[in-house]
Structures are given as C-alpha cells and as structure tokens.
Design an enzyme around this catalytic site. Structure first.
Site, short mmCIF file in Angstrom:
data_model
loop_
_atom_site.label_atom_id
_atom_site.label_comp_id
_atom_site.label_asym_id
_atom_site.label_seq_id
_atom_site.Cartn_x
_atom_site.Cartn_y
_atom_site.Cartn_z
N GLY A 8 39.32 38.60 50.06
CA GLY A 8 39.01 38.44 48.64
C GLY A 8 39.77 37.25 48.09
O GLY A 8 40.95 37.37 47.76
N SER A 112 44.60 44.90 45.12
CA SER A 112 43.48 45.34 44.28
C SER A 112 43.77 46.68 43.61
O SER A 112 44.39 47.56 44.20
CB SER A 112 42.20 45.45 45.11
N HIS A 164 51.44 51.64 39.31
CA HIS A 164 51.22 50.30 38.76
C HIS A 164 50.07 50.47 37.77
O HIS A 164 48.90 50.31 38.11
CB HIS A 164 50.85 49.31 39.89
N1 LIG Z 1 48.58 44.48 41.90
C1 LIG Z 1 48.64 43.50 40.99
O1 LIG Z 1 49.69 43.21 40.43
C2 LIG Z 1 47.41 42.71 40.66
C3 LIG Z 1 47.50 41.45 40.06
C4 LIG Z 1 46.32 40.76 39.83
C5 LIG Z 1 45.09 41.30 40.16
N2 LIG Z 1 45.04 42.54 40.72
C6 LIG Z 1 43.78 43.13 41.15
O2 LIG Z 1 43.27 42.35 42.23
C7 LIG Z 1 41.85 42.49 42.29
C8 LIG Z 1 41.22 41.10 42.32
O3 LIG Z 1 41.47 40.45 41.09
P1 LIG Z 1 40.93 38.95 40.82
O4 LIG Z 1 41.36 38.58 39.46
O5 LIG Z 1 41.30 38.07 41.97
O6 LIG Z 1 39.34 39.19 40.83
P2 LIG Z 1 38.22 38.13 41.23
O7 LIG Z 1 36.93 38.71 40.77
O8 LIG Z 1 38.60 36.78 40.78
O9 LIG Z 1 38.26 38.14 42.82
C9 LIG Z 1 37.85 39.24 43.58
C10 LIG Z 1 37.11 38.71 44.78
O10 LIG Z 1 36.79 39.80 45.64
C11 LIG Z 1 35.59 39.43 46.30
N3 LIG Z 1 34.98 40.58 46.94
C12 LIG Z 1 34.28 41.60 46.39
N4 LIG Z 1 33.87 42.47 47.35
C13 LIG Z 1 34.33 41.98 48.54
C14 LIG Z 1 34.25 42.42 49.88
N5 LIG Z 1 33.59 43.55 50.21
N6 LIG Z 1 34.86 41.67 50.83
C15 LIG Z 1 35.50 40.53 50.53
N7 LIG Z 1 35.60 40.06 49.26
C16 LIG Z 1 35.04 40.78 48.28
C17 LIG Z 1 34.73 38.82 45.18
O11 LIG Z 1 33.67 38.05 45.69
C18 LIG Z 1 35.79 38.01 44.43
O12 LIG Z 1 35.84 36.68 44.89
C19 LIG Z 1 41.47 43.32 41.06
O13 LIG Z 1 41.29 44.66 41.40
C20 LIG Z 1 42.66 43.15 40.15
O14 LIG Z 1 42.79 44.22 39.23
C21 LIG Z 1 46.17 43.25 40.98
O1 LIG Z 2 46.56 44.47 34.74
C1 LIG Z 2 45.71 44.19 35.57
O2 LIG Z 2 44.57 44.67 35.54
C2 LIG Z 2 46.02 43.18 36.64
C3 LIG Z 2 47.29 43.45 37.38
O3 LIG Z 2 47.39 44.75 37.83
C4 LIG Z 2 48.52 43.03 36.63
O4 LIG Z 2 49.39 43.87 36.40
O5 LIG Z 2 48.64 41.85 36.31
#
Ligand SMILES: NC(=O)c1ccc[n+]([C@@H]2O[C@H](COP(=O)([O-])OP(=O)(O)OC[C@H]3O[C@@H](n4cnc5c(N)ncnc54)[C@H](O)[C@@H]3O)[C@@H](O)[C@H]2O)c1
Ligand SMILES: O=C(O)C[C@H](O)C(=O)O
Length: 288
Positions: A8, A112, A164
């Site tokens: 991803g 994610s 989280h």
């Molecule tokens: N834990 C944290 O602190 C934290 C921080 C930021 C984002 N996140 C999470 O990370 C995830 C991604 O966020 P983002 O902003 O990058 O989203 P985004 O939409 O920019 O990127 C997600 C990517 O996943 C891809 N994807 C979807 N299904 C897929 C599959 N089966 N195989 C491979 N790729 C696939 C999509 O095409 C997309 O490019 C979200 O769930 C978000 O909440 C968590």
């Molecule tokens: O808050 C969100 O949905 C994205 C991520 O988990 C964050 O904490 O930045």
C-alpha cells in the site's frame, strides 16, 4: 542489507518508502499497491530522486523482505469518526494482503487502521512471533501527548498506551507532576482529535507517522535500542489477552519485547480496562 517491503504505497506507505530511502536506512524497496497507476508513479518519482536504491514491484519478493509495512486500505476522512469505524472497509484489504505474506519471516509493521486489530489479525493468521508483528501508533500518540503538555507549559515524557484511537491512555503518572482528573480529561479529548485536525487540513497524516516509522526501522535494524509504546498481541500483560494493544516495549534487532510491569494509577487503570475490553470485542469479530 535491509530490504523494506511496503504494502500500500498511498500517502503514508509512499512517505515511508521515501523517508526510509532518503535517510539511507534501507537498501532495497519492494513496493506493492492494487492501484497500478499510483504504484508506477511512486516508483518513477522515487527513481528520479538522487537515491541509489533498487526498487522492485515483484510481489513474490514481499515474503523475503526483512521488514514489511502494511499500509494498505482506506484512511479516515472527516466523515469517518473513529479509526475503529474503518474495520469493515479494511478487513477485506488485510485478507487480500495475506497472500503476499505467507511464509514471511521478517518483521511486520502494521499501520493501517484500526491498527491494533490488524496487528492481532496478522500475528495470529501468519503465526509469527508477537515480537515481530508490531502495531505502529504509540510513538505518534506519545509525541502528540508531549506537544499537548508543552502547550500547557508542562514538560515531561509523553507515554501513551492503549488503543491507537479513542481509547488511548496518556500516562500522566509518568510525567512527574500531579495533573487533576479534569485536566487529564481535557487533554485526552484534545489527543483524540489531534490527527483529525491534520486530516481536515491536508487529507491525511504523513510526516509525523513516517518519521516515527523510520525511527522504528532503525531500532529493528539494530542501529539503536529504545523503549517506545507500540501495539503487540498480549498474553496476560496488564490483565489482557485476545487482542493487541499499545504497551511499553523494548525494541531491538530481535523485535519488540513487552514491558509488562509499568505501574499505573487509578485513572489510567480505569481507562486501560475500557481500552482492553473494547479491543477484545473488536478482535473477537476476526476469524483467527
Ligand atoms: N497507525 C498510524 O499512525 C497511521 C498513520 C497514518 C495512516 N494510517 C492508516 O494507514 C492506512 C493508509 O492511509 P493512507 O493515508 O496512506 O491512505 P491512501 O488511500 O493514501 O493509501 C492506501 C493505499 O492502499 C492501497 N490498497 C488498497 N487495497 C489494497 C490491496 N488489497 N493491496 C495493496 N494495496 C491496496 C490503495 O490503492 C492506496 O494506494 C489507513 O488505514 C490510515 O488510517 C495509520
Ligand atoms: O487518525 C488517523 O485516522 C490516522 C492515524 O491513525 C493517525 O493517528 O495519524
């Protein structure tokens, strides 16, 4: 030689691939995304940077990676209230990504959301040691806590455990000065909204999480040992099993070792109890 796979390569996955290569902490990138135009664009953009790093999109190589970041799936937008609300949207994504991870023997960093749930899901499904399935979020939440403290002219180490998400627990007992419950509650409310302020302004969080994740990679490659908070499958620590949850952990080349003996005060215990119950109920919905 450290190979980094990123499942991803959207906002956060792409930023992690860029940051880890730019900082020179990985030697090879294995990038994957279901959206081919984005994947091609990320590879091209990275190849135009003055970096000497081989990049492959051969998905069969993911299982050989030393470290894999799971960052596939939907992020929140202003109408998605909590990270837990992403459960139904992102579970099929996690299931689809499993096939790339069969036989994986490196360390998985789960990003994610709902991150604690997917940490538990992958650890159980892949049957990898819990030390090597690390949910990322505690470092970021802890930093946000420190910022909130600093804004109130309170200095101190900001440790955040629990989910989280809405059930995060800032450890006021660790900052060395007494904070009354009413002020704790106000800070907790602020922390719950901290990332939404970024999401509303620029669509999603990237710089903060990406640099904390590169820091975690440095710990996992043995560049430094450190204590952080991160999500790990629990085996009775803090009274919980059947879920992953943010806890203090020592990170080194061997992975994450739970530190199970931090003393919490009454306010923290109460919130931890709620967090554990909430995560257990979400994890019971998984077929693991
Ligand atoms: N834990 C944290 O602190 C934290 C921080 C930021 C984002 N996140 C999470 O990370 C995830 C991604 O966020 P983002 O902003 O990058 O989203 P985004 O939409 O920019 O990127 C997600 C990517 O996943 C891809 N994807 C979807 N299904 C897929 C599959 N089966 N195989 C491979 N790729 C696939 C999509 O095409 C997309 O490019 C979200 O769930 C978000 O909440 C968590
Ligand atoms: O808050 C969100 O949905 C994205 C991520 O988990 C964050 O904490 O930045």
């Amino acid at each position: 030689m450290t190979s980094l796979a990123v499942l991803g390569v959207g906002r956060i996955g792409g930023e992690c691939a860029f940051a880890a290569s730019a900082l020179g902490i990985v030697d090879e990138l294995i990038l994957a995304d279901v959206y081919e135009p984005l994947l091609r664009a990320q590879v091209l953009d990275l190849s135009h940077a003055p970096l000497d790093i081989p990049i492959t999109t051969d998905r069969s190589r993911i299982r050989e990676a030393d470290i894999c970041i799971f960052a596939a799936g939907s992020p929140r937008n202003p109408s998605v209230k909590t990270r837990a609300d992403l459960f139904d949207a992102n579970l099929p994504v996690a299931e689809a990504c499993m096939k790339h991870l069969n036989g994986f023997s490196g360390t998985l960093i789960v990003v994610s959301n709902p991150m604690d749930v997917f940490t538990y899901y992958f650890q159980k499904k892949l049957q990898i040691p819990r030390e090597r399935c690390i949910g990322f979020g505690g470092q970021l939440d802890s930093r946000r806590f420190e910022v909130a403290l600093r804004n109130r002219r309170m200095d101190g180490d900001g440790w955040v455990i629990g989910e989280h998400g809405e059930h995060q627990i800032p450890l006021f007992s660790k900052i060395g000065i007494p904070v009354p419950d009413a002020e704790r509650d106000a800070i907790l409310t602020e922390l719950r909204g901290a990332s939404m302020a970024v999401i509303q302004g620029k669509g999603g969080t990237a710089f903060g999480p990406a640099l904390h994740i590169t820091d975690l990679i440095r710990m996992l490659t043995g560049e430094k040992d450190a204590t952080i908070t991160c999500s790990l499958s629990l085996e009775g620590e803090y009274g919980f099993s059947g879920c992953a949850m943010g806890v203090p952990a020592r990170i080194s080349r061997g992975g994450a070792e739970v530190i199970g003996d931090w003393e919490l005060d009454q306010w923290e215990e109460k919130h931890l109890h709620e967090a554990g119950g909430f995560l257990q109920s979400l994890c019971r919905r998984l077929d693991v």
